[in-house]
Write an enzyme that holds these catalytic residues in place. Structure first.
Site, PDB file in Angstrom:
ATOM      1  N   THR A 469       6.628   1.798   7.238  1.00 34.18           N
ATOM      2  CA  THR A 469       6.153   1.002   8.365  1.00 34.18           C
ATOM      3  C   THR A 469       7.341   0.342   9.042  1.00 34.18           C
ATOM      4  OG1 THR A 469       4.123   0.622   7.158  1.00 34.18           O
ATOM      5  CG2 THR A 469       4.555  -0.899   8.938  1.00 34.18           C
ATOM      6  N   ASP A 509      -4.778   3.755   1.967  1.00 34.62           N
ATOM      7  CA  ASP A 509      -5.006   2.307   2.010  1.00 34.62           C
ATOM      8  C   ASP A 509      -6.467   1.953   1.737  1.00 34.62           C
ATOM      9  OD1 ASP A 509      -2.451   1.469   2.311  1.00 34.62           O
ATOM     10  OD2 ASP A 509      -2.634   0.768   4.375  1.00 34.62           O
ATOM     11  N   SER A 534      -5.704  -2.845   6.199  1.00 36.45           N
ATOM     12  CA  SER A 534      -4.249  -2.953   6.317  1.00 36.45           C
ATOM     13  C   SER A 534      -3.789  -4.351   5.918  1.00 36.45           C
ATOM     14  CB  SER A 534      -3.851  -2.682   7.768  1.00 36.45           C
ATOM     15  OG  SER A 534      -2.502  -3.011   7.991  1.00 36.45           O
ATOM     16  N   SER A 535      -2.470  -4.470   5.717  1.00 36.59           N
ATOM     17  CA  SER A 535      -1.859  -5.792   5.521  1.00 36.59           C
ATOM     18  C   SER A 535      -0.954  -6.156   6.687  1.00 36.59           C
ATOM     19  CB  SER A 535      -1.006  -5.795   4.254  1.00 36.59           C
ATOM     20  OG  SER A 535      -1.788  -5.476   3.150  1.00 36.59           O
TER      21      SER A 535
END
Ligand code: GLU
Length: 673
Positions: A469, A509, A534-535
């Site tokens: 990411t 995820d 998601s985080s």
């Protein structure tokens, strides 16, 4: 810094120090008016006198990024764990921070020509997909926060990948629900099952339609040019290729692109051209996102997701279930921003399907019940400082409580509503005060229980490790802001490549298990068309106006790092808001925090942490262990990018910091004091 000391720094540190601007006289607290005006030395800027924009400062003046001239920040260097001594960059009116110098340059050039932050984000993503393919790209997903300076409106955009319409809740754990209850091969991640319908391009198109000014097709020029004419493989990409070599070998296109004919990894500094990537960008430039979601490119994406054997013709690969209809039906969505107050600020983040905004807001809401300003870091310098044990304790405990709620309650709200009245219930100040009451000032709670927020049909799932990411932060001349985190999930995603770009493995995820040990359905289980939790936590901060409402824009930040993103962003916010660090210090500061387990991390890559012997001699680790924390001093690979808008204009309007743990660069227009 005296020249004699500069001479003793390792080359990489020296280069980054010089390139990223030397703001003389930094006393470590340059973020506000009083500190800024106390500094009399002339601040260096993001650019030079002759060409006032988008160049980087070197010892002998300025250098165009990507020129290959001495001091070029795009010159490939061995990936370093930490670039010491980086200083905040100042700019007059626009700024971009991205994780690769060529991407920063592409965005900065768009801003320089009068483009908006939204325009620049498109250009940055087009280049990142080429020069940082391990982290994001056309085959991935993203979340973007946008602040419109004219209207004051904050909007959030969801370009998260979706599970295909044919996915069942066993999509990731079994090859077939009835006939073959064995795991996808060679693994869920490296099979077609992990690949979600990509969302980044559709989302950027939507953002551009609403906030762009430059013609869409003009925003791909830098990416096309680099893909056609070549760029030198940078350090982190070289490391990522080497690390993924055997997996990339399974995919004929990935092997031909990133490996040598003998199967070895292409090395640092190798000039790489990817004509297929240039062609895809041209198609998107001319045909819009439709060129990716329908037609020949979509057909090739689907064909690759459904491949059944590796490049050797024998290794079995479990196909996904994605169809052309999944691609054609993909929609980017606008979501409600998660905005809460924190002391004298408003903080806005991304709502579900990301857990980032809620978890950061909960952590801050719990921390508001303590005076963190009482525990500022010690040994403060350009790298931030050494956090005090009490500060790490309070922040980590607050994070444990926030992760407990996240793990239980947060998933794609189109499928799984939040408890109570939703976000307001989860970030309610009274609720968070009661959660703060669970923190013992002397001892760690190790593992927190989720709050009782009423019935929801969900069990608890553990967080999964991730690493593919990147984050960009952009402010344009008009004051509009973009904070965007973009991802292929793990490094090089699913290792499947089509038309010059990597396909994500974002569906990992999801919880692979649909129910928990007690048989309760897990909120984040796979469902057809659903978006995995998601985080990612792109964040915007505003000052409180006199009447308490959301006032002027103050700061934007975000980071990659899997579920630790929440910790990296919280650390950066607390450093800037509670400890008054400047944009670079807050970004460089030691990473610390916890998810919901007994382990508390303090980033051992940071020069102020003594990671030898598992931190046995590190004073902070020793103190935390005495409080019952299981301390991990492993390296924390954040990639924070921060811009702060200064109130005192002695240094210009904008101040930026790029994470010393990656290859990022801050660029902007010249500020002449
Ligand atoms: N897939 C992760 C998420 O959306 C991000 C992965 C990473 O940061 O490396 O939370």
């Amino acid at each position: 810094m005296p020249l004699s000391l500069l001479n003793r720094l390792p080359t990489a540190s020296l280069l980054s120090l010089l390139l990223l601007g030397a703001c003389g006289g930094s006393d470590g607290r340059a973020g506000d008016a009083s500190a800024a005006s106390a500094t009399s030395a002339k601040p260096a800027t993001a650019a030079s006198q002759s060409d006032p924009s988008c160049t980087a400062i070197t010892a002998s003046g300025s250098v165009v990024v990507g020129s290959g001239l001495p001091g070029d920040p795009a010159a490939p260097e061995l990936a370093s764990g930490y670039r010491t001594g980086m200083q905040a960059v100042h700019a007059k009116s626009f700024m971009v921070v991205a994780a690769n110098p060529l991407a920063s340059k592409a965005g900065c050039d768009v801003l320089k020509m009068g483009g908006t932050a939204a325009d620049a984000a498109v250009a940055v993503q087009a280049v990142l997909g080429l020069v940082e393919p391990q982290s994001s790209g056309l085959g991935g997903g993203a979340f973007l926060l946008h602040y419109d300076a004219r209207t004051g409106v904050v909007q959030t955009y969801d370009g998260r990948e979706t599970a295909p319409a044919a996915a069942t809740e066993n999509h990731l754990r079994w090859i077939d629900d009835v006939n073959d209850r064995t795991a996808p091969r060679p693994s869920a991640r490296a099979s077609g099952r992990s690949i979600g319908t990509p969302g980044a391009v559709r989302m950027l198109e939507l953002v551009h339609q609403e906030h762009g000014r430059k013609p869409w097709q003009s925003l791909f020029d830098a990416g096309i040019d680099l893909a056609d004419n070549g760029f030198k493989i940078p350090g982190r990409m070289a490391d990522a290729i080497a690390g993924a070599r055997t997996n990339l070998q399974r995919d004929a296109e990935a092997a031909a692109t990133y490996l040598n004919p003998d199967g070895s990894a292409k090395a640092l500094g190798t000039v790489l051209t990817i004509p297929a990537y240039a062609q895809t960008l041209r198609a998107i430039a001319q045909g819009g996102a439709d060129a990716l979601y329908t037609g020949p490119i979509a057909q090739d994406i689907v064909a690759k997701i459904n491949i059944t054997t590796g490049a050797d013709g024998t290794t079995p690969i479990t196909p996904g279930k994605t169809t052309l209809a999944d691609l054609a039906n993909y929609r980017a969505k606008k979501r409600d921003a998660v905005c809460t107050t924190y002391r004298s600020y408003w903080v806005c983040g991304m709502g579900p399907p990301s857990s980032g905004g809620i978890a950061v807001a909960q952590t801050l809401g719990i921390l508001e019940n303590f005076d963190l300003g009482q525990y500022p870091p010690t040994n403060v310098d350009n790298d931030g400082g050494r956090p005090q044990a009490m500060a790490v304790h309070l922040v980590s405990e607050a994070e444990r409580l926030a992760y407990a709620d996240r793990d239980k309650y947060v998933a794609d709200t189109d499928f799984q509503p939040l408890p109570g009245s939703g976000v307001p219930t989860m970030v309610d100040k009274d609720y968070l005060r009661s959660r703060a009451g669970l923190i013992n000032l002397g001892t760690s709670m190790h593992t927190a229980q989720p709050g009782n927020l009423g019935p929801i049909p969900a069990g608890i799932m553990p967080p999964s490790p991730e690493n593919g990411t990147t984050h960009m932060t952009i402010v344009d001349r008009d004051g509009n802001v973009v904070s965007m985190t973009t991802t292929v999930e793990s490094g090089f995603g699913s290792y499947h490549m089509a038309r010059g770009f990597m396909l994500n493995n974002q569906l990992t995820d999801f919880s692979a298990q649909p129910v928990d040990a007690g048989g309760l359905p897990i909120a984040n289980r796979v469902q057809a068309g659903k978006r995995p939790r998601s985080s990612m936590a792109p964040t915007l901060v505003f000052r409180k106006a006199a009447d308490g409402s959301r006032g002027e824009f103050m700061m934007a930040t975000g980071s990659p790092g899997g579920s630790a993103i929440i910790q990296y962003v919280t650390k950066t916010l607390v450093s800037a808001l509670d400890w008054n660090f400047d944009a670079q210090q807050a970004t460089s500061m030691v990473n610390f925090g916890a998810s919901n387990s007994p382990t508390t991390s303090i980033g051992g890559e940071h020069p102020k942490i003594d990671a030898a012997n598992n931190g046995a001699n590190d004073p902070l680790a020793i103190e935390l262990r005495a409080m019952g924390h299981t301390v991990n001093v492993g390296s924390q690979s954040s990639g924070v990018g921060t811009v702060i808008r200064l109130q005192d204009r002695n240094k210009g309007m904008l101040q930026g910091g790029a994470d010393p743990r990656r290859e990022g660069l801050v660029l902007g227009d010249a500020f002449t004091p």
